[in-house]
Design a protein around this motif. Structure first.
Motif, mmCIF file in Angstrom:
data_model
loop_
_atom_site.group_PDB
_atom_site.id
_atom_site.type_symbol
_atom_site.label_atom_id
_atom_site.label_comp_id
_atom_site.label_asym_id
_atom_site.label_seq_id
_atom_site.Cartn_x
_atom_site.Cartn_y
_atom_site.Cartn_z
ATOM 1 N N HIS A 118 -36.904 -32.167 -13.967
ATOM 2 C CA HIS A 118 -35.874 -32.386 -12.959
ATOM 3 C C HIS A 118 -34.606 -31.679 -13.430
ATOM 4 O O HIS A 118 -34.437 -31.426 -14.616
ATOM 5 C CB HIS A 118 -35.594 -33.880 -12.812
ATOM 6 C CG HIS A 118 -36.792 -34.652 -12.392
ATOM 7 N ND1 HIS A 118 -37.219 -34.728 -11.088
ATOM 8 C CD2 HIS A 118 -37.670 -35.386 -13.115
ATOM 9 C CE1 HIS A 118 -38.305 -35.484 -11.029
ATOM 10 N NE2 HIS A 118 -38.609 -35.884 -12.248
ATOM 11 N N PHE A 119 -33.707 -31.364 -12.517
ATOM 12 C CA PHE A 119 -32.434 -30.760 -12.898
ATOM 13 C C PHE A 119 -31.358 -31.228 -11.929
ATOM 14 O O PHE A 119 -31.645 -31.739 -10.856
ATOM 15 C CB PHE A 119 -32.522 -29.228 -12.937
ATOM 16 C CG PHE A 119 -32.946 -28.601 -11.631
ATOM 17 C CD1 PHE A 119 -32.005 -28.198 -10.705
ATOM 18 C CD2 PHE A 119 -34.291 -28.413 -11.341
ATOM 19 C CE1 PHE A 119 -32.395 -27.637 -9.505
ATOM 20 C CE2 PHE A 119 -34.689 -27.844 -10.147
ATOM 21 C CZ PHE A 119 -33.735 -27.454 -9.221
ATOM 22 N N ASN A 120 -30.101 -31.074 -12.342
ATOM 23 C CA ASN A 120 -28.948 -31.459 -11.541
ATOM 24 C C ASN A 120 -28.153 -30.229 -11.136
ATOM 25 O O ASN A 120 -28.328 -29.149 -11.703
ATOM 26 C CB ASN A 120 -28.023 -32.392 -12.332
ATOM 27 C CG ASN A 120 -28.639 -33.742 -12.570
ATOM 28 O OD1 ASN A 120 -29.463 -34.206 -11.804
ATOM 29 N ND2 ASN A 120 -28.245 -34.374 -13.661
ATOM 30 N N ILE A 121 -27.223 -30.425 -10.221
ATOM 31 C CA ILE A 121 -26.324 -29.347 -9.796
ATOM 32 C C ILE A 121 -25.280 -29.112 -10.882
ATOM 33 O O ILE A 121 -24.727 -30.052 -11.434
ATOM 34 C CB ILE A 121 -25.597 -29.715 -8.485
ATOM 35 C CG1 ILE A 121 -26.601 -29.912 -7.358
ATOM 36 C CG2 ILE A 121 -24.570 -28.655 -8.123
ATOM 37 C CD1 ILE A 121 -25.983 -30.454 -6.085
ATOM 38 N N CYS A 122 -25.010 -27.862 -11.176
ATOM 39 C CA CYS A 122 -23.872 -27.484 -12.022
ATOM 40 C C CYS A 122 -23.271 -26.235 -11.389
ATOM 41 O O CYS A 122 -23.955 -25.246 -11.182
ATOM 42 C CB CYS A 122 -24.293 -27.259 -13.464
ATOM 43 S SG CYS A 122 -25.554 -26.017 -13.702
ATOM 44 N N GLN A 123 -22.012 -26.321 -11.045
ATOM 45 C CA GLN A 123 -21.360 -25.280 -10.269
ATOM 46 C C GLN A 123 -21.359 -23.933 -10.975
ATOM 47 O O GLN A 123 -20.883 -23.795 -12.085
ATOM 48 C CB GLN A 123 -19.921 -25.695 -9.961
ATOM 49 C CG GLN A 123 -19.204 -24.701 -9.083
ATOM 50 C CD GLN A 123 -17.843 -25.219 -8.661
ATOM 51 O OE1 GLN A 123 -17.564 -26.391 -8.753
ATOM 52 N NE2 GLN A 123 -17.016 -24.316 -8.196
ATOM 53 N N GLY A 124 -21.930 -22.939 -10.302
ATOM 54 C CA GLY A 124 -21.895 -21.561 -10.767
ATOM 55 C C GLY A 124 -22.725 -21.255 -12.002
ATOM 56 O O GLY A 124 -22.595 -20.186 -12.570
ATOM 57 N N CYS A 125 -23.585 -22.155 -12.436
ATOM 58 C CA CYS A 125 -24.318 -21.902 -13.678
ATOM 59 C C CYS A 125 -25.748 -21.434 -13.398
ATOM 60 O O CYS A 125 -26.212 -21.445 -12.264
ATOM 61 C CB CYS A 125 -24.329 -23.147 -14.561
ATOM 62 S SG CYS A 125 -25.248 -24.516 -13.883
ATOM 63 N N ASN A 126 -26.406 -21.023 -14.461
ATOM 64 C CA ASN A 126 -27.816 -20.647 -14.418
ATOM 65 C C ASN A 126 -28.620 -21.778 -15.035
ATOM 66 O O ASN A 126 -28.296 -22.250 -16.118
ATOM 67 C CB ASN A 126 -28.077 -19.373 -15.235
ATOM 68 C CG ASN A 126 -27.401 -18.175 -14.640
ATOM 69 O OD1 ASN A 126 -27.346 -18.004 -13.444
ATOM 70 N ND2 ASN A 126 -26.848 -17.334 -15.502
ATOM 71 N N ILE A 127 -29.669 -22.201 -14.353
ATOM 72 C CA ILE A 127 -30.573 -23.213 -14.882
ATOM 73 C C ILE A 127 -31.936 -22.558 -15.025
ATOM 74 O O ILE A 127 -32.473 -22.009 -14.073
ATOM 75 C CB ILE A 127 -30.663 -24.432 -13.944
ATOM 76 C CG1 ILE A 127 -29.300 -25.105 -13.842
ATOM 77 C CG2 ILE A 127 -31.712 -25.409 -14.447
ATOM 78 C CD1 ILE A 127 -29.266 -26.268 -12.894
#
Length: 138
Positions: free
Chosen positions: A43-52
């Motif tokens: 699972h992952f969360n939102i992080c503004q402007g980043c690369n996941i």
């Protein structure tokens, strides 16, 4: 993690306390990866402007879906890199799916810019990079 300055994140199993320390990361150690019998991914969360960057295992001739609405107010996506040995596309306005080519096993990769809106209507995005391993069975 040196990649923090460049806003790049690699998801690895870790303790629940890591959620607060790494934007875009959601611990999955206690929850399991997911209950889907076709695929496994964190699972992952939102992080503004980043690369996941996430790993994903998919059973051969099966598909793996993403429900982006669970992350927040989903506002669409742009596919930046299409998979070489499969397809990745929206199924509806909030769900996307990766499907490997028929009979394919091995490594694949795709990237997508995901857009979300905050409470004020301002749009933010993240880039999701998925490293796929298609295997005969899970």
């Amino acid at each position: 993690m040196l990649a923090l300055a460049a806003c790049a994140f690699v998801l690895l199993p870790d303790s629940a306390s890591a959620d607060k320390m790494r934007p875009g990361y959601k611990s999955y150690q206690r929850q399991g990866l997911n209950a889907n019998t076709n695929c496994r991914r964190p699972h992952f969360n939102i992080c503004q402007g980043c690369n996941i960057v996430i790993p994903m295992r998919v059973a051969q001739d099966r598909s793996c879906g993403f429900n982006f609405q669970t992350l927040g107010p989903f506002a669409g996506q742009d596919v930046l890199v299409s998979p070489a040995s499969g397809s990745y596309s929206l199924v509806n306005s909030t769900t996307a799916v990766y499907r490997p080519s028929a009979g394919f096993t091995g490594r694949d990769h795709f990237e997508s810019r995901l857009y979300f809106e905050d409470g004020s209507g301002k749009r933010t995005f993240l880039v999701l990079k998925v490293n796929v391993n298609v295997v005969p069975s899970l």
